[in-house]
Write an enzyme that holds these catalytic residues in place. Structure first.
Site, PDB file in Angstrom:
ATOM      1  N   CYS A 173       0.858  -1.191   0.000  1.00 11.06           N
ATOM      2  CA  CYS A 173       0.000   0.000   0.000  1.00 11.06           C
ATOM      3  C   CYS A 173       0.889   1.233   0.000  1.00 11.06           C
ATOM      4  CB  CYS A 173      -0.894  -0.015   1.241  1.00 11.06           C
ATOM      5  SG  CYS A 173      -2.042   1.376   1.310  1.00 11.06           S
ATOM      6  N   HIS A 209      -8.964  -3.954  -2.320  1.00 12.92           N
ATOM      7  CA  HIS A 209      -8.049  -3.187  -1.471  1.00 12.92           C
ATOM      8  C   HIS A 209      -8.417  -1.699  -1.523  1.00 12.92           C
ATOM      9  CE1 HIS A 209      -3.707  -2.240  -0.146  1.00 12.92           C
ATOM     10  NE2 HIS A 209      -4.200  -1.064  -0.506  1.00 12.92           N
ATOM     11  N   GLU A 210      -8.692  -1.194  -2.739  1.00  9.50           N
ATOM     12  CA  GLU A 210      -8.976   0.246  -2.886  1.00  9.50           C
ATOM     13  C   GLU A 210     -10.350   0.598  -2.297  1.00  9.50           C
ATOM     14  OE1 GLU A 210      -6.478   1.919  -3.486  1.00  9.50           O
ATOM     15  OE2 GLU A 210      -5.255   0.332  -4.358  1.00  9.50           O
ATOM     16  N   HIS A 262     -10.172   1.095   1.284  1.00  9.17           N
ATOM     17  CA  HIS A 262      -9.694   2.434   1.672  1.00  9.17           C
ATOM     18  C   HIS A 262     -10.860   3.413   1.824  1.00  9.17           C
ATOM     19  CE1 HIS A 262      -5.340   2.481   1.742  1.00  9.17           C
ATOM     20  NE2 HIS A 262      -5.244   1.854   0.578  1.00  9.17           N
TER      21      HIS A 262
END
Ligand code: NI
Length: 204
Positions: free
Chosen positions: A102, A144-145, A148
């Site tokens: 990341c 993953h994004e 966020h």
């Protein structure tokens, strides 16, 4: 000319916050996404979410490059994708473990188990509503994004033992970044904007 944003380092309150919905493919949103893409290329990453550049909006850019005949990624091929308000509409029961990193924890890597296939609904750069299926690396990156956007970092998806080890390692990495800078522009709350590493230090 694009603006390169400094990238927030973990921990930062914006990285832990749930982002607001974006208003759609407005000129301002598209400008933010273009700047995020320039920042992603500058940092040599494959995905970037708006909270990482201190914008608490549900925006993501990715570029996984191309795939070579041997199956490896070819990052000389540019394949940028803009995601406005992405949401996962379906996830496979089948999971897969992939090593993730990341840009908000540069230098830290760890295995994360996620659904191996997901469907994602989002607004594209033309303002069209799209639903798209992702597998392989693409599935891991978009999950993953999107994490966020909900204030979740990949380390929180690791097993507790691995997370404890990773956070100890990150504490050391972070100290070094605060002292020496990173290979790309980062922003740390304690110190203010850290300048990009000098040419000399970048070669290390
Ligand atoms: Ni990330």
């Amino acid at each position: 000319m694009s603006t390169i944003y400094p990238i927030l380092l973990q921990p930062h309150k914006v990285l832990s916050a749930v982002s607001e919905p974006a208003p759609g493919a407005t000129p301002q949103v598209l400008e933010t996404l273009e700047n995020m893409l320039a920042t992603l290329y500058r940092a040599d990453g494959v995905g970037l979410a708006a909270p990482q550049v201190n914008v608490s909006q549900r925006l993501v850019v990715t570029d996984l490059g191309g795939e070579r005949p041997d199956g490896k990624r070819d990052y000389s091929v540019k394949a940028p994708k803009f995601f406005i308000n992405p949401t996962i509409t379906w996830a496979s029961d089948e999971t897969r473990s992939l090593q993730e990193g990341c840009l908000s924890l540069p230098g830290l890597w760890g295995d994360v188990v996620r659904p191996s296939v997901v469907r994602v609904a989002y607004t594209d750069r033309d303002g069209a509503a799209v639903e798209e299926e992702f597998s392989g690396l693409g599935a891991a990156v978009i999950q993953h994004e999107i994490d966020h956007l909900d204030g979740v970092l990949f380390t929180q998806r690791m097993t507790k033992l691995r997370r404890d080890i990773a956070m100890g390692k990150w504490a050391r990495l972070r100290r070094n970044i605060l002292a020496d800078g990173a290979d790309f522009d980062v922003f740390a709350a304690e110190t203010g904007v850290i300048k990009a590493a000098t040419e000399q230090s970048r070669k290390r």
